[in-house]
Write an enzyme that holds these catalytic residues in place. Structure first.
Site: not given
Ligand code: NAX
Length: 332
Positions: A111, A137, A165, A168, A193
């Site tokens: 990432n 993340n 967090d 939660r 996180h």
């Molecule tokens: P999804 O996989 O459903 O959605 C991610 C979207 O981002 C996809 O539609 C993908 O096409 C798009 N994407 C990927 N690379 C991209 C880029 N370079 N530019 C623009 N769009 C891009 O994931 P989702 O459940 O929505 O989670 C998104 C992120 O949030 C993940 O990295 C996840 O780990 C993180 N989270 C963070 C949390 C936090 O507390 N900080 C908690 C929830 C979540 O786990």
């Protein structure tokens, strides 16, 4: 009519990964006024990768079908320069999810480069006052990379989300005490996180009483800490998918408090350290904060006991390791 009720000038809000799971919950909360206020119109600027553009079109169709009075316009694009153009607030949600065979180091490597390009695009295109929250993340280190690649934007404007967090932690305390979440205040998160983060109960109140008087230390340093730290995994096991609506809700809470003020409450925000609590400069670390007039104030003089210090140290070590793994992406 009082000034507070008058419609303000439209702001531009970018959301990346807008066709993903979190995006699907987040966009509706932003559009309804939950984040920026009931008299704050928004233009939504939504970024996806090319393979996500068809799904994004569907999301935009649904947003239009929701006929939100506060939505002035919607832009869908796979070009960061367009998505971030003149933006006042940015939610960096899009990133590659962690697959089963990936460890944290793989996730950082997969990432990191995304946030180099997005940091540069923010630097070139966004409003100089833009407020950025990183959700994708590993969010602390992704925020660090974006910040390092946007030298014209003050580093305090780059944050990462630990509010989920915190929420939660509030939820666990409320459940244990058998009272509504609204009666829990000032529990906050230190660090990363990830499962090293520390939900600090020492300044929290439970219906006006000190949390450390209401709950026994064994629970606070045991099950409470463990449940909050591993909640993301438990949600995946139960739901078969990672937290989405709660993550979107936390992102709204984070940005709303930054934008509109936290009303004196302590909130958790990860931001580039200015040396607070001995955290090395620049590490994006979650601290106890208050927000007022669009500014984040880190509460830099809370007492730290031996347990909290050991947790802070553990998080510093973890984040230093993440920073070392992406050093070539930081431009130094
Ligand atoms: P999804 O996989 O459903 O959605 C991610 C979207 O981002 C996809 O539609 C993908 O096409 C798009 N994407 C990927 N690379 C991209 C880029 N370079 N530019 C623009 N769009 C891009 O994931 P989702 O459940 O929505 O989670 C998104 C992120 O949030 C993940 O990295 C996840 O780990 C993180 N989270 C963070 C949390 C936090 O507390 N900080 C908690 C929830 C979540 O786990």
């Amino acid at each position: 009519m009082g000034e507070d009720n008058r419609m303000k000038d439209t702001i531009r809000v970018a959301v990346t990964g807008a066709a993903g799971n979190i995006g699907y919950a987040l966009l509706w909360r932003i559009a309804s006024g939950d984040c920026f206020g009931a008299n704050q119109p928004v233009t939504l600027q939504l970024l996806e990768i090319p393979s996500g553009m068809q799904r994004l079109e569907g999301v935009i169709m649904e947003l239009k079908d929701s006929a939100f009075p506060l939505v002035d316009g919607i832009v869908g694009t796979d070009d960061p320069a367009i998505a971030f153009k003149d933006t006042d607030a940015i939610f960096l949600v899009g990133s590659r999810p962690r697959s089963k065979d990936m460890d944290r180091a793989d996730l950082v490597a997969a990432n990191g480069p995304i946030f180099v390009g997005q940091g540069q695009a923010i630097d070139a295109a966004a409003s100089p006052n833009v407020k950025v929250i990183t959700v994708g993340n590993p969010c602390n280190t992704n925020a660090l990379i974006a910040c390092a690649n946007a030298p014209s934007i003050p580093s305090r404007q780059f944050t990462a989300m630990t509010r989920l967090d915190q929420n939660r932690a509030v939820g666990q305390m409320a459940e244990r005490a058998g009272i509504p979440a609204s009666k829990i205040q000032d529990v906050f998160i230190w660090g990363n996180h990830s499962n090293t983060m520390y939900p600090d109960p020492r300044f929290a109140t439970v219906d006006g009483q000190k949390a450390t008087d209401v709950f026994d230390l064994g629970w606070l340093q045991g099950d409470f800490l463990g449940t909050v730290a591993t909640r993301g995994k438990a949600i995946i096991e139960a739901r078969g998918a990672s937290s989405a609506a709660s993550a979107a809700s936390a992102a709204v809470d984070h940005m709303r408090d930054w934008w509109q003020g936290s009303n004196g409450r302590i909130v958790s925000m990860a931001l580039p350290s200015e040396g607070w609590y001995g955290v090395p400069e620049g590490l994006v670390f979650s601290f106890p904060c208050r927000c007022e007039n669009g500014e984040i104030e880190v509460l830099d003089n809370l007492a730290v006991d031996a347990f909290a210090q050991s947790k802070i140290d553990e998080n510093i070590a973890a984040l230093m390791e993440e920073r070392a793994a992406v050093s070539e992406l930081l431009g130094d």
